[in-house]
Design a protein around this motif. Structure first.
Motif, PDB file in Angstrom:
ATOM      1  N   ALA A 141       8.334  60.351  53.251  1.00 42.54           N
ATOM      2  CA  ALA A 141       9.619  59.687  52.993  1.00 42.54           C
ATOM      3  C   ALA A 141       9.388  58.225  52.609  1.00 42.54           C
ATOM      4  O   ALA A 141      10.006  57.700  51.664  1.00 42.54           O
ATOM      5  N   ALA A 170      10.331  56.729  48.901  1.00 45.00           N
ATOM      6  CA  ALA A 170      11.352  55.669  48.826  1.00 45.00           C
ATOM      7  C   ALA A 170      10.765  54.408  48.199  1.00 45.00           C
ATOM      8  O   ALA A 170      11.435  53.716  47.421  1.00 45.00           O
ATOM      9  N   ARG A 171       9.510  54.098  48.538  1.00 45.19           N
ATOM     10  CA  ARG A 171       8.883  52.898  47.967  1.00 45.19           C
ATOM     11  C   ARG A 171       8.659  53.039  46.460  1.00 45.19           C
ATOM     12  O   ARG A 171       8.432  52.054  45.776  1.00 45.19           O
ATOM     13  N   SER A 191      15.701  57.919  45.813  1.00 44.39           N
ATOM     14  CA  SER A 191      16.641  57.942  46.938  1.00 44.39           C
ATOM     15  C   SER A 191      16.159  59.060  47.864  1.00 44.39           C
ATOM     16  O   SER A 191      15.887  60.182  47.425  1.00 44.39           O
ATOM     17  N   THR A 192      15.993  58.716  49.137  1.00 42.40           N
ATOM     18  CA  THR A 192      15.282  59.636  50.048  1.00 42.40           C
ATOM     19  C   THR A 192      16.046  59.807  51.353  1.00 42.40           C
ATOM     20  O   THR A 192      16.462  58.820  51.974  1.00 42.40           O
ATOM     21  N   VAL A 203      14.913  54.347  53.367  1.00 46.46           N
ATOM     22  CA  VAL A 203      15.052  55.787  53.636  1.00 46.46           C
ATOM     23  C   VAL A 203      16.319  55.992  54.471  1.00 46.46           C
ATOM     24  O   VAL A 203      16.559  55.270  55.438  1.00 46.46           O
ATOM     25  N   ARG A 204      17.116  56.967  54.083  1.00 48.45           N
ATOM     26  CA  ARG A 204      18.288  57.303  54.885  1.00 48.45           C
ATOM     27  C   ARG A 204      17.851  58.382  55.890  1.00 48.45           C
ATOM     28  O   ARG A 204      17.704  59.555  55.516  1.00 48.45           O
TER      29      ARG A 204
END
Ligand SMILES: Cc1cc2nc3c(=O)[nH]c(=O)nc-3n(C[C@H](O)[C@H](O)[C@H](O)COP(=O)(O)OP(=O)(O)OC[C@H]3O[C@@H](n4cnc5c(N)ncnc54)[C@H](O)[C@@H]3O)c2cc1C
Length: 471
Positions: free
Chosen positions: A41, A45-46, A50-51, A145-146
């Motif tokens: 993740a 994300a980096r 969108s993660t 990260v969500r």
């Protein structure tokens, strides 16, 4: 080898799944936030994807935080090394040596240092699992990260080799979450299995030496737990005074008094090779220092003889969780009542879950076997430069070999990547060495990178041509 399993989704079942509203969507959805899922993740994300990360407990880290396995090792660079640096900066690494814990090297009660010569030099670093979980939560947040904690993945909807959504249960009820690419970080290949990828159930042979009855059973999982307030100098004084290094005399007295359940201190299946000597049977307390002076982590291995499949059988899982709690209670009671130095000790933590060492083995586009390691095989799509690792299965022999990207790609599904303990490796290969913490973080980072690159190129991970080692 166990037979190949395949969950064939029924049309009616698919309709039910499709009826769940899509609550969230992202480029990448990672299921499970252990070392593999966490690094995947973070890396995705980096790279700008969108993660969303779905984790059933309250923090990432898997076996190493919620499961309490806080062994710290620097690893091979990348996110794992960054993580250890962050733990150190946060003050959650604790190190003991022969100076701070005399009589530990060579002590038969020691999980890791029992094999050392008594009095020899050693250094053992651990991190505080709870504080480490806080650091990992923050790192995911910083990367955007969500993360949905308290969220259990329960099923996946896949058509024509593509997963469109996963079904989760959390405080909002049952929801669907969609993505272009999915990553399996469950540690037991649960996402791959539910999406329809073939797998082999956990379990396999023991090396064919005396003591093995020929039945294939999974390598036992373990519940880890922590006791604080231990005066280890008093334990050592007793061991020396009574010539009782393994506490055998005290264990015998407790057994005679009915204070220890039969399966708690059972003999190792000695002479049966790697697994027998390492993890099967547990004749003494098995402990290692963690967190602070006087605090030790203990291993409570599920009896091998029970042959439990905790990853895919609810009855087995529940029996193991309940029995290990009973063992923890009995062991702590024995230590306090019988062993000098434990009088003021108390159970300060029990893992949120029982770690599974040998769950499903998904079949990928390539299945790495111990023969690949023995032959030192090289691959055009190697994800790392040649690595040297020691294999329990071959009596601790070291081999130098590579791992191909195809081990990250489950058969039948195009937009799913595997990580960590869910990689496409055989039973003999994946146990322990190819499942250790640094390697699992590395594999997550590789999977996250593959997802990010695939998105940038507008292709599925399976279409990605892998030409350069990442590590
Ligand atoms: C008992 C035990 C002791 C070990 N000791 C060591 C050691 O000393 N040193 C070492 O290097 N390695 C050790 N290992 C190996 C190492 O811990 C694991 O191989 C590694 O943690 C695997 O990483 P992972 O990310 O694949 O899975 P895990 O660490 O198992 O993480 C999986 C994550 O996914 C989550 N998850 C699973 N299913 C769902 C779901 N349905 N919905 C939502 N979330 C889900 C879990 O909550 C967990 O956070 C040990 C393993 C075990 C089991």
């Amino acid at each position: 080898m166990q037979s190949v399993q395949h969950q064939v989704p029924q049309a009616e079942h698919e309709l039910t799944l499709a009826a769940n509203p899509v609550a969230l969507e992202a480029d990448v959805v990672v299921v499970g936030g252990g070392p593999g899922g966490f690094a995947a993740a973070l890396r995705a994300a980096r790279m700008g994807a969108s993660t969303i990360l779905l984790e059933r407990y309250d923090m990432p880290g898997g076996v190493h935080t919620a499961g309490l396995q806080g062994a710290a090792s620097a690893g091979a660079g990348g996110i794992h090394t960054e993580l250890m640096r962050r733990f150190a900066d946060h003050g959650c690494i604790y190190t003991v040596t022969e100076k701070t814990l005399p009589d530990w090297a060579g002590n038969p009660l020691s999980h890791y240092e029992a094999r050392l010569q008594p009095g020899s030099r050693f250094s053992r670093s651990t991190f505080n699992p709870e504080a480490a979980g806080n650091v990992m939560v923050r790192m995911l947040d910083e990367a955007g990260v969500r993360a949905l904690y308290g969220t259990s993945f329960v099923d996946a909807l896949a058509n024509s080799g593509t997963i469109s959504r996963v079904i989760v249960q959390n405080a909002s009820g049952t929801q669907a979450i969609g993505a272009k690419i999915f990553i399996d970080g469950t540690g037991t290949a649960e996402l791959a299995a539910r999406a329809g990828a073939p797998f082999v159930r956990g379990g396999g042979p023991q090396p064919a030496t005396a003591g093995w009855d020929g039945v294939h059973r999974p390598i036992p999982g373990a519940l880890l737990w922590i006791m604080s307030g231990v005066d280890f100098a008093q334990v050592v004084a007793y061991q020396k005074r009574e010539s009782d290094p393994t506490l055998a005399k005290l264990i015998a007295a407790a057994q005679a008094a009915g204070d220890i359940p039969d399966d708690l201190y059972r003999p190792r299946l000695s002479g049966t090779g790697a697994y027998g000597n390492a993890y099967i049977g547990h004749p003494t307390p098995d402990m290692s220092p963690i967190q602070a002076p006087g605090t030790f982590i203990f291993w409570q291995n599920v009896p091998y003889e029970w042959g439990l499949h905790m990853d895919d059988d609810a009855q087995d899982h529940s029996r193991a969780e309940k029995s290990m709690r009973e063992f923890v209670d009995a062991e702590a009671g024995f230590l306090k009542k019988y062993v000098p130095g434990f009088e003021n000790a108390f159970v300060s933590n029990v893992g949120r879950y029982l770690g599974i060492r040998d769950g499903r083995h998904p079949l990928g586009e390539y299945v790495l076997s111990i023969d690949d390691a023995r032959a030192g095989r090289r691959f055009a799509d190697a994800v790392t430069r040649p690595m040297t690792k020691t294999f329990f299965w071959d009596s601790y022999a070291s081999y130098t070999f590579e791992v191909p990207y195809r081990c990250f790609l489950p058969r039948n599904i195009d937009n799913l990547l595997l990580t960590g303990a869910s990689l496409s490796f055989t039973y003999e290969t994946i146990f322990m060495v190819m499942r250790n913490f640094p390697w699992c973080t590395q594999t997550g980072e590789i999977a996250g990178y593959a997802a990010g690159l695939s998105l940038q190129r507008g292709i599925a991970p399976k279409a990605l041509e892998w030409t350069e080692p990442y590590f």
